[in-house]
Design a protein around this motif. Structure first.
Motif, PDB file in Angstrom:
ATOM      1  N   PRO A  26       0.828  -1.206   0.000  1.00 29.82           N
ATOM      2  CA  PRO A  26       0.000   0.000   0.000  1.00 29.82           C
ATOM      3  C   PRO A  26       0.862   1.256   0.000  1.00 29.82           C
ATOM      4  O   PRO A  26       2.045   1.211   0.354  1.00 29.82           O
ATOM      5  N   ASP A  27       0.269   2.359  -0.386  1.00 26.97           N
ATOM      6  CA  ASP A  27       0.936   3.649  -0.309  1.00 26.97           C
ATOM      7  C   ASP A  27       0.875   4.123   1.138  1.00 26.97           C
ATOM      8  O   ASP A  27      -0.204   4.339   1.682  1.00 26.97           O
ATOM      9  N   GLU A  28       2.020   4.254   1.778  1.00 26.85           N
ATOM     10  CA  GLU A  28       2.066   4.648   3.191  1.00 26.85           C
ATOM     11  C   GLU A  28       2.467   6.106   3.377  1.00 26.85           C
ATOM     12  O   GLU A  28       2.751   6.547   4.480  1.00 26.85           O
ATOM     13  N   THR A  29       2.467   6.871   2.312  1.00 31.21           N
ATOM     14  CA  THR A  29       2.978   8.234   2.356  1.00 31.21           C
ATOM     15  C   THR A  29       1.900   9.223   2.798  1.00 31.21           C
ATOM     16  O   THR A  29       0.807   9.262   2.217  1.00 31.21           O
ATOM     17  N   VAL A  30       2.206  10.013   3.806  1.00 34.60           N
ATOM     18  CA  VAL A  30       1.340  11.110   4.207  1.00 34.60           C
ATOM     19  C   VAL A  30       1.628  12.298   3.294  1.00 34.60           C
ATOM     20  O   VAL A  30       2.788  12.616   3.025  1.00 34.60           O
ATOM     21  N   SER A  31       0.587  12.960   2.813  1.00 35.77           N
ATOM     22  CA  SER A  31       0.764  14.045   1.853  1.00 35.77           C
ATOM     23  C   SER A  31       1.493  15.233   2.475  1.00 35.77           C
ATOM     24  O   SER A  31       1.462  15.448   3.691  1.00 35.77           O
ATOM     25  N   ASN A  61       3.363  -1.203  12.077  1.00 42.74           N
ATOM     26  CA  ASN A  61       4.449  -0.433  11.462  1.00 42.74           C
ATOM     27  C   ASN A  61       3.924   0.576  10.447  1.00 42.74           C
ATOM     28  O   ASN A  61       4.515   1.650  10.278  1.00 42.74           O
ATOM     29  N   GLN A  62       2.834   0.242   9.755  1.00 44.53           N
ATOM     30  CA  GLN A  62       2.226   1.203   8.839  1.00 44.53           C
ATOM     31  C   GLN A  62       1.771   2.445   9.600  1.00 44.53           C
ATOM     32  O   GLN A  62       2.028   3.580   9.186  1.00 44.53           O
ATOM     33  N   VAL A  63       1.080   2.227  10.721  1.00 46.46           N
ATOM     34  CA  VAL A  63       0.595   3.351  11.522  1.00 46.46           C
ATOM     35  C   VAL A  63       1.762   4.137  12.096  1.00 46.46           C
ATOM     36  O   VAL A  63       1.769   5.381  12.071  1.00 46.46           O
ATOM     37  N   LYS A  64       2.768   3.426  12.588  1.00 46.05           N
ATOM     38  CA  LYS A  64       3.918   4.111  13.175  1.00 46.05           C
ATOM     39  C   LYS A  64       4.614   5.008  12.147  1.00 46.05           C
ATOM     40  O   LYS A  64       4.955   6.165  12.439  1.00 46.05           O
ATOM     41  N   ALA A  97       3.357   6.323   9.411  1.00 48.50           N
ATOM     42  CA  ALA A  97       2.494   7.444   9.032  1.00 48.50           C
ATOM     43  C   ALA A  97       2.511   8.532  10.092  1.00 48.50           C
ATOM     44  O   ALA A  97       2.653   9.720   9.789  1.00 48.50           O
ATOM     45  N   LEU A  98       2.392   8.134  11.363  1.00 47.81           N
ATOM     46  CA  LEU A  98       2.330   9.127  12.438  1.00 47.81           C
ATOM     47  C   LEU A  98       3.700   9.742  12.721  1.00 47.81           C
ATOM     48  O   LEU A  98       3.797  10.931  13.036  1.00 47.81           O
ATOM     49  N   SER A  99       4.735   8.957  12.612  1.00 51.90           N
ATOM     50  CA  SER A  99       6.080   9.497  12.821  1.00 51.90           C
ATOM     51  C   SER A  99       6.416  10.561  11.791  1.00 51.90           C
ATOM     52  O   SER A  99       7.145  11.518  12.074  1.00 51.90           O
ATOM     53  N   SER A 100       5.868  10.427  10.590  1.00 48.19           N
ATOM     54  CA  SER A 100       6.159  11.393   9.531  1.00 48.19           C
ATOM     55  C   SER A 100       5.552  12.767   9.810  1.00 48.19           C
ATOM     56  O   SER A 100       5.942  13.757   9.186  1.00 48.19           O
ATOM     57  N   ILE A 101       4.583  12.839  10.736  1.00 51.57           N
ATOM     58  CA  ILE A 101       4.028  14.145  11.114  1.00 51.57           C
ATOM     59  C   ILE A 101       4.468  14.525  12.538  1.00 51.57           C
ATOM     60  O   ILE A 101       3.889  15.414  13.163  1.00 51.57           O
ATOM     61  N   GLY A 102       5.478  13.815  13.053  1.00 50.27           N
ATOM     62  CA  GLY A 102       6.059  14.182  14.339  1.00 50.27           C
ATOM     63  C   GLY A 102       5.351  13.671  15.564  1.00 50.27           C
ATOM     64  O   GLY A 102       5.574  14.169  16.672  1.00 50.27           O
ATOM     65  N   VAL A 103       4.507  12.646  15.416  1.00 48.86           N
ATOM     66  CA  VAL A 103       3.757  12.098  16.552  1.00 48.86           C
ATOM     67  C   VAL A 103       4.525  10.938  17.180  1.00 48.86           C
ATOM     68  O   VAL A 103       4.989  10.036  16.476  1.00 48.86           O
ATOM     69  N   LYS A 104       4.640  10.960  18.500  1.00 49.99           N
ATOM     70  CA  LYS A 104       5.258   9.840  19.220  1.00 49.99           C
ATOM     71  C   LYS A 104       4.241   8.710  19.343  1.00 49.99           C
ATOM     72  O   LYS A 104       3.068   8.950  19.644  1.00 49.99           O
ATOM     73  N   VAL A 105       4.712   7.482  19.151  1.00 51.89           N
ATOM     74  CA  VAL A 105       3.815   6.321  19.126  1.00 51.89           C
ATOM     75  C   VAL A 105       4.302   5.263  20.101  1.00 51.89           C
ATOM     76  O   VAL A 105       5.497   4.961  20.159  1.00 51.89           O
TER      77      VAL A 105
END
Length: 307
Positions: free
Chosen positions: A159-164, A192-195, A197-205
């Motif tokens: 899947p595409d895991e890229t956040v715009s 890992n997909q969720v991690k 995606a969220l890490s790319s916007i600076g969210v700690k998981v």
């Protein structure tokens, strides 16, 4: 077999509380495997398959079901086994999850069993990281292995895991450094997909493998903080189908807990095609998101982190 297929169709419209209906099937041996019935749209004897040049090596062909083309994946091959040889005696599990429909070729189907999620255990730790199991259980004293079909399909069609860039830019203006999102999912692929995606916007998981582990983590955090934890953990993202405690039960327990009930809960499930919206409201979840759309997930996280 017509009664069996009708039974599958009926059960895919049911939602229980911490219960799982498991379709038992075989690949190339008597070893029983399982898949959540909620993922199964149809079971049929293998139809004529059309080979597609250049397709993935585990794709056996395309089945045309009522005019709709469905990719059929050899589940034995895809999980490291030998190809299923006799298509005439084989079956196709037509599944719907992660917003897609696909077929899995299996050697045979057995029956459906209804069991409690507490009877479903995570794979043994010694199994390593490359196996294709999300859980194991016992049925009639036989070990049933529940296959991670999400991992299988992700390896064949990533899947595409890229956040715009737009969502990233919006998140950049927020201070997320003191906040953590708890993510509960039994699939290593989904976690890992969720991690990512969220890490790319600076969210700690914080990642956990099942509902019971998630509840224990939240309760320990509440004890550490002496009460309400939302100043540090404002949001939990949970799968629905998980060993030991499903996402519905986890949500209900969180919302009933005096120190946890202000934590926002997003149910993030692959069961988009058969999802019961009333069940989300009943257990008190704040939102449902079907897997996997990184922008939609990131936008929801931005919203609930500061609500």
């Amino acid at each position: 077999m017509s009664k069996f297929m009708a039974s599958v169709d009926q059960r895919t419209n049911l939602v229980g509380q911490n219960r799982l209906e498991l379709l038992i099937f075989r690949l190339n041996s008597p070893q029983p495997y399982g898949i959540n019935v909620f993922k199964v749209r149809e079971v049929l004897q293998c139809p004529e398959l059309t080979e597609t040049p250049g397709s993935h090596q585990f794709v056996r062909g395309i089945a045309h079901l009522r005019g709709v083309p469905i990719t059929v994946i050899d589940l034995s091959q895809a999980t490291g086994g030998k190809p299923i040889a006799d298509l005439a005696t084989s079956f196709v599990l037509v599944t719907e999850y992660n917003r897609t429909t696909q077929g899995f070729l299996v050697g045979g189907v057995d029956r459906i069993v209804n069991i409690n999620w507490e009877q479903i255990m995570p794979p043994p730790k010694g199994a390593g990281n490359n196996h294709y199991l999300t859980a194991v259980t016992k049925v009639d004293d036989k070990l049933v292995q529940v296959i991670d079909v999400e991992k299988v399909f992700a390896e064949i069609s990533p899947p595409d895991e890229t956040v715009s860039d737009t969502i990233k830019a919006e998140a950049a203006s927020l201070d997320l450094t003191q906040l953590t999102v708890l993510v509960a999912d039994d699939s290593s692929v989904a976690r890992n997909q969720v991690k990512r995606a969220l890490s790319s916007i600076g969210v700690k998981v914080q990642l956990v493998n099942d509902g019971r582990e998630a509840l224990r983590w939240l309760e320990a955090k509440a004890e550490e903080m002496g009460g309400d934890i939302t100043s540090q953990v404002p949001l939990m993202i949970s799968d629905i189908e998980m060993p030991e405690m499903d996402g519905y039960t986890l949500t209900a327990k969180v919302k009933a807990h005096p120190d946890l009930n202000k934590v926002h809960v997003v149910l993030h499930s692959s069961l988009s095609g058969v999802f019961n919206e009333a069940m989300v409201k009943k257990v008190g979840a704040d939102q449902f998101i079907a897997k996997f759309h990184p922008d939609e997930l990131a936008s929801a996280v931005k919203h609930w982190m500061f609500s």
